[in-house]
Design a protein around this motif. Structure first.
Motif, PDB file in Angstrom:
ATOM      1  N   GLU A 181      33.035  52.500  36.705  1.00 39.30           N
ATOM      2  CA  GLU A 181      33.875  53.165  37.699  1.00 39.30           C
ATOM      3  C   GLU A 181      34.970  52.212  38.180  1.00 39.30           C
ATOM      4  O   GLU A 181      34.699  51.026  38.434  1.00 39.30           O
ATOM      5  CB  GLU A 181      33.035  53.604  38.897  1.00 39.30           C
ATOM      6  N   PRO A 182      36.210  52.685  38.297  1.00 37.78           N
ATOM      7  CA  PRO A 182      37.311  51.779  38.635  1.00 37.78           C
ATOM      8  C   PRO A 182      37.128  51.047  39.953  1.00 37.78           C
ATOM      9  O   PRO A 182      37.525  49.876  40.081  1.00 37.78           O
ATOM     10  CB  PRO A 182      38.533  52.699  38.661  1.00 37.78           C
ATOM     11  N   GLU A 183      36.507  51.705  40.955  1.00 40.68           N
ATOM     12  CA  GLU A 183      36.261  51.010  42.217  1.00 40.68           C
ATOM     13  C   GLU A 183      35.337  49.811  42.007  1.00 40.68           C
ATOM     14  O   GLU A 183      35.557  48.733  42.573  1.00 40.68           O
ATOM     15  CB  GLU A 183      35.621  51.961  43.235  1.00 40.68           C
ATOM     16  N   ASP A 184      34.307  50.006  41.181  1.00 43.32           N
ATOM     17  CA  ASP A 184      33.365  48.920  40.907  1.00 43.32           C
ATOM     18  C   ASP A 184      34.031  47.809  40.103  1.00 43.32           C
ATOM     19  O   ASP A 184      33.778  46.621  40.326  1.00 43.32           O
ATOM     20  CB  ASP A 184      32.150  49.455  40.146  1.00 43.32           C
ATOM     21  N   VAL A 185      34.874  48.205  39.149  1.00 40.30           N
ATOM     22  CA  VAL A 185      35.608  47.202  38.368  1.00 40.30           C
ATOM     23  C   VAL A 185      36.514  46.397  39.277  1.00 40.30           C
ATOM     24  O   VAL A 185      36.594  45.161  39.172  1.00 40.30           O
ATOM     25  CB  VAL A 185      36.433  47.869  37.252  1.00 40.30           C
ATOM     26  N   CYS A 186      37.209  47.062  40.160  1.00 35.67           N
ATOM     27  CA  CYS A 186      38.118  46.364  41.069  1.00 35.67           C
ATOM     28  C   CYS A 186      37.369  45.319  41.881  1.00 35.67           C
ATOM     29  O   CYS A 186      37.834  44.176  42.026  1.00 35.67           O
ATOM     30  CB  CYS A 186      38.803  47.372  41.993  1.00 35.67           C
ATOM     31  N   MET A 187      36.200  45.673  42.397  1.00 36.31           N
ATOM     32  CA  MET A 187      35.431  44.728  43.206  1.00 36.31           C
ATOM     33  C   MET A 187      34.890  43.570  42.364  1.00 36.31           C
ATOM     34  O   MET A 187      34.982  42.402  42.752  1.00 36.31           O
ATOM     35  CB  MET A 187      34.296  45.452  43.923  1.00 36.31           C
ATOM     36  N   SER A 188      34.333  43.891  41.193  1.00 30.78           N
ATOM     37  CA  SER A 188      33.763  42.825  40.366  1.00 30.78           C
ATOM     38  C   SER A 188      34.853  41.939  39.777  1.00 30.78           C
ATOM     39  O   SER A 188      34.677  40.715  39.663  1.00 30.78           O
ATOM     40  CB  SER A 188      32.888  43.412  39.263  1.00 30.78           C
ATOM     41  N   PHE A 189      35.996  42.517  39.416  1.00 30.64           N
ATOM     42  CA  PHE A 189      37.112  41.740  38.887  1.00 30.64           C
ATOM     43  C   PHE A 189      37.647  40.802  39.974  1.00 30.64           C
ATOM     44  O   PHE A 189      37.980  39.643  39.718  1.00 30.64           O
ATOM     45  CB  PHE A 189      38.207  42.681  38.390  1.00 30.64           C
ATOM     46  N   PHE A 190      37.723  41.293  41.202  1.00 26.74           N
ATOM     47  CA  PHE A 190      38.168  40.460  42.324  1.00 26.74           C
ATOM     48  C   PHE A 190      37.255  39.251  42.501  1.00 26.74           C
ATOM     49  O   PHE A 190      37.719  38.112  42.636  1.00 26.74           O
ATOM     50  CB  PHE A 190      38.199  41.300  43.603  1.00 26.74           C
ATOM     51  N   LYS A 191      35.941  39.495  42.479  1.00 26.39           N
ATOM     52  CA  LYS A 191      34.988  38.397  42.663  1.00 26.39           C
ATOM     53  C   LYS A 191      35.096  37.382  41.532  1.00 26.39           C
ATOM     54  O   LYS A 191      35.029  36.167  41.754  1.00 26.39           O
ATOM     55  CB  LYS A 191      33.568  38.963  42.753  1.00 26.39           C
ATOM     56  N   TYR A 192      35.272  37.895  40.312  1.00 25.20           N
ATOM     57  CA  TYR A 192      35.430  36.989  39.164  1.00 25.20           C
ATOM     58  C   TYR A 192      36.736  36.220  39.272  1.00 25.20           C
ATOM     59  O   TYR A 192      36.782  35.006  39.040  1.00 25.20           O
ATOM     60  CB  TYR A 192      35.392  37.800  37.869  1.00 25.20           C
ATOM     61  N   ALA A 193      37.823  36.928  39.640  1.00 24.09           N
ATOM     62  CA  ALA A 193      39.139  36.285  39.699  1.00 24.09           C
ATOM     63  C   ALA A 193      39.169  35.162  40.726  1.00 24.09           C
ATOM     64  O   ALA A 193      39.906  34.183  40.559  1.00 24.09           O
ATOM     65  CB  ALA A 193      40.206  37.327  40.026  1.00 24.09           C
ATOM     66  N   LYS A 194      38.382  35.279  41.780  1.00 16.81           N
ATOM     67  CA  LYS A 194      38.350  34.226  42.796  1.00 16.81           C
ATOM     68  C   LYS A 194      37.828  32.906  42.221  1.00 16.81           C
ATOM     69  O   LYS A 194      38.170  31.831  42.713  1.00 16.81           O
ATOM     70  CB  LYS A 194      37.471  34.639  43.971  1.00 16.81           C
ATOM     71  N   LEU A 326      40.314  53.034  51.597  1.00 18.73           N
ATOM     72  CA  LEU A 326      40.594  52.562  50.243  1.00 18.73           C
ATOM     73  C   LEU A 326      39.957  53.477  49.203  1.00 18.73           C
ATOM     74  O   LEU A 326      40.539  53.746  48.153  1.00 18.73           O
ATOM     75  CB  LEU A 326      40.095  51.124  50.074  1.00 18.73           C
ATOM     76  N   GLN A 327      38.758  53.985  49.499  1.00 21.62           N
ATOM     77  CA  GLN A 327      38.108  54.934  48.578  1.00 21.62           C
ATOM     78  C   GLN A 327      38.962  56.182  48.405  1.00 21.62           C
ATOM     79  O   GLN A 327      39.077  56.719  47.298  1.00 21.62           O
ATOM     80  CB  GLN A 327      36.728  55.316  49.108  1.00 21.62           C
ATOM     81  N   ALA A 328      39.587  56.632  49.489  1.00 20.58           N
ATOM     82  CA  ALA A 328      40.457  57.807  49.403  1.00 20.58           C
ATOM     83  C   ALA A 328      41.651  57.527  48.503  1.00 20.58           C
ATOM     84  O   ALA A 328      42.074  58.395  47.725  1.00 20.58           O
ATOM     85  CB  ALA A 328      40.924  58.208  50.804  1.00 20.58           C
ATOM     86  N   LYS A 329      42.192  56.317  48.584  1.00 22.80           N
ATOM     87  CA  LYS A 329      43.300  55.945  47.700  1.00 22.80           C
ATOM     88  C   LYS A 329      42.851  55.949  46.243  1.00 22.80           C
ATOM     89  O   LYS A 329      43.577  56.429  45.368  1.00 22.80           O
ATOM     90  CB  LYS A 329      43.827  54.558  48.070  1.00 22.80           C
ATOM     91  N   PHE A 330      41.649  55.424  45.982  1.00 25.99           N
ATOM     92  CA  PHE A 330      41.129  55.417  44.625  1.00 25.99           C
ATOM     93  C   PHE A 330      40.898  56.832  44.112  1.00 25.99           C
ATOM     94  O   PHE A 330      41.215  57.147  42.959  1.00 25.99           O
ATOM     95  CB  PHE A 330      39.835  54.596  44.551  1.00 25.99           C
ATOM     96  N   LEU A 345      34.562  62.348  34.131  1.00 22.07           N
ATOM     97  CA  LEU A 345      34.353  61.312  35.127  1.00 22.07           C
ATOM     98  C   LEU A 345      32.880  61.175  35.512  1.00 22.07           C
ATOM     99  O   LEU A 345      32.400  60.074  35.782  1.00 22.07           O
ATOM    100  CB  LEU A 345      35.209  61.610  36.363  1.00 22.07           C
ATOM    101  N   GLY A 346      32.162  62.273  35.547  1.00 22.02           N
ATOM    102  CA  GLY A 346      30.753  62.215  35.893  1.00 22.02           C
ATOM    103  C   GLY A 346      30.490  62.274  37.381  1.00 22.02           C
ATOM    104  O   GLY A 346      29.369  62.137  37.844  1.00 22.02           O
ATOM    105  N   ARG A 347      31.555  62.490  38.173  1.00 28.04           N
ATOM    106  CA  ARG A 347      31.414  62.618  39.620  1.00 28.04           C
ATOM    107  C   ARG A 347      32.627  63.367  40.153  1.00 28.04           C
ATOM    108  O   ARG A 347      33.635  63.500  39.482  1.00 28.04           O
ATOM    109  CB  ARG A 347      31.304  61.244  40.299  1.00 28.04           C
ATOM    110  N   ASP A 348      32.508  63.828  41.380  1.00 28.84           N
ATOM    111  CA  ASP A 348      33.624  64.521  42.013  1.00 28.84           C
ATOM    112  C   ASP A 348      34.537  63.519  42.688  1.00 28.84           C
ATOM    113  O   ASP A 348      34.079  62.469  43.174  1.00 28.84           O
ATOM    114  CB  ASP A 348      33.124  65.526  43.053  1.00 28.84           C
ATOM    115  N   VAL A 349      35.830  63.830  42.717  1.00 32.33           N
ATOM    116  CA  VAL A 349      36.776  63.020  43.492  1.00 32.33           C
ATOM    117  C   VAL A 349      37.512  63.943  44.446  1.00 32.33           C
ATOM    118  O   VAL A 349      37.729  65.109  44.176  1.00 32.33           O
ATOM    119  CB  VAL A 349      37.803  62.293  42.575  1.00 32.33           C
TER     120      VAL A 349
END
Length: 351
Positions: A181-194, A326-330, A345-349
């Motif tokens: 999920e892009p929200e999860d990728v964004c968070m994990s990528f941020f932690k890795y990028a740090k 932020l979730q609403a933006k995503f 997607l497998g979920r509602d947005v």
């Protein structure tokens, strides 16, 4: 003025298109340069529609011409979506639960193809001559060429920037592509990028992510490029959702094992695999917890050392928080990006 660098044909001949960016685009580029550069990654450019470090274009040309073997096993996904867990699972299953071989660092036995394009390694070696023979200072493409077959190769490139054999469907190599999920990728990528270079806040990183300004973005064109080929018989692609792994790891192990043309696991073998991939073992295993990478970053890239990526410290959990706003933006972004595609997607947005 800036230019976009992209490919006109399979010889990877670049054309420059001059354009005047909007004020919003200029601000985003400035934010990216301010928060995600170092002395060994001094800026970014755009190759074939993808945001990349400015050291990447020569590497892209070499990757395009690279030989792909039919017994290769590739792991793809947007950065951090393919995850250390999946990488270790694929190698372990493909190598018949080889506990002796698994002692070697994961980066050595399952290298990232395009690593040489992420930093200016010549400048790194000039500044620190002692790292000349370190794995992370090596030519990653030559290293991949040198490893024994069957090769296990990780890449965060979209399909159209992989070797020509992949682009054209002219290989029987296997690709396991992981969608998260892009929200999860964004968070994990941020932690890795740090751990590597990023110096901004999570809100700034999310802004860059949603505007295709993080390395290897755009996210959705990356995902859709593999999604569209998942059932094409010219391509040998297993499209996995990370949620499948979270919900039922044993079923995914069985699916990946079959995709690798390996015999079914016995019950004791399955128990061994699940134990090997357990959160506790992954966090404590020096071959997969990236301590090797973070120690290098701390010593030579002037990046403070933090907790392993396979675990999350309390500060990370608090800082990388997906607020309702932020979730609403995503949700709005996801709805717009997948509209007109058959991506499930497998979920509602909310939109």
């Amino acid at each position: 003025m800036e230019y976009l660098l992209f490919y006109l044909n399979r010889q990877v001949q670049p054309r420059r298109i001059w354009w005047s960016p909007t004020k919003e685009a200029q601000d985003l580029d400035a934010l990216l340069d301010k928060t995600f550069t170092t002395e060994f990654r001094t800026g970014y450019t755009n190759v074939a529609g993808m945001t990349v470090p400015n050291t990447f274009p020569p590497v892209a040309e070499r990757i395009d011409r690279m030989t792909v073997y039919d017994d290769d096993v590739w792991l793809g996904g947007f950065p951090t979506a393919d995850s250390t867990l999946v990488q270790e699972m694929v190698w372990y299953l493909g190598n018949n639960l080889d506990d002796i071989g698994a002692v070697m660092e994961l980066e050595v036995r399952f290298p990232l193809l395009e690593a040489s394009g992420l930093l200016d390694k010549s400048a790194l070696i000039e500044a620190y001559p002692e790292v000349k023979h370190h794995l992370f200072a090596q030519d990653s493409i030559e290293y991949v060429k040198s490893i024994p077959r069957p090769r296990y190769i990780q890449s965060n490139l979209p399909l159209h920037l992989l070797p020509w054999s992949w682009q054209s469907g002219q290989t029987n190599a296997k690709m396991i592509y992981v969608y998260k999920e892009p929200e999860d990728v964004c968070m994990s990528f941020f932690k890795y990028a740090k751990h590597i270079a990023f110096r901004g806040t999570f809100e700034q990183f999310a802004t860059l992510f949603l505007n295709d300004r993080v390395p290897f973005a755009p996210f959705w064109s990356h995902v859709i490029s593999f999604w569209n080929k998942r059932n094409d018989l010219s391509y040998n692609i297993l499209f996995l959702r990370y949620k499948e792994i979270e919900d039922d790891l044993a079923s995914v192990v069985t699916k990946v094992r079959a995709f690798l043309n390996k015999p079914p696991l016995s019950k004791p073998e399955m128990e061994l695999v699940l134990d090997h991939l357990s959160p506790q073992n992954m966090e404590n295993n020096p071959a997969v917890n990236h301590r090797y990478l973070f120690e290098f970053a701390k010593e030579y890239l002037n990046i403070p050392e933090e907790e392993e990526v396979v675990g999350e410290d309390e500060e990370d959990q608090q800082e990388a928080k997906m607020t309702p706003e932020l979730q609403a933006k995503f949700d709005d972004w996801v709805f717009k990006k997948i509209r007109g595609t058959d991506f499930y997607l497998g979920r509602d947005v909310q939109n």
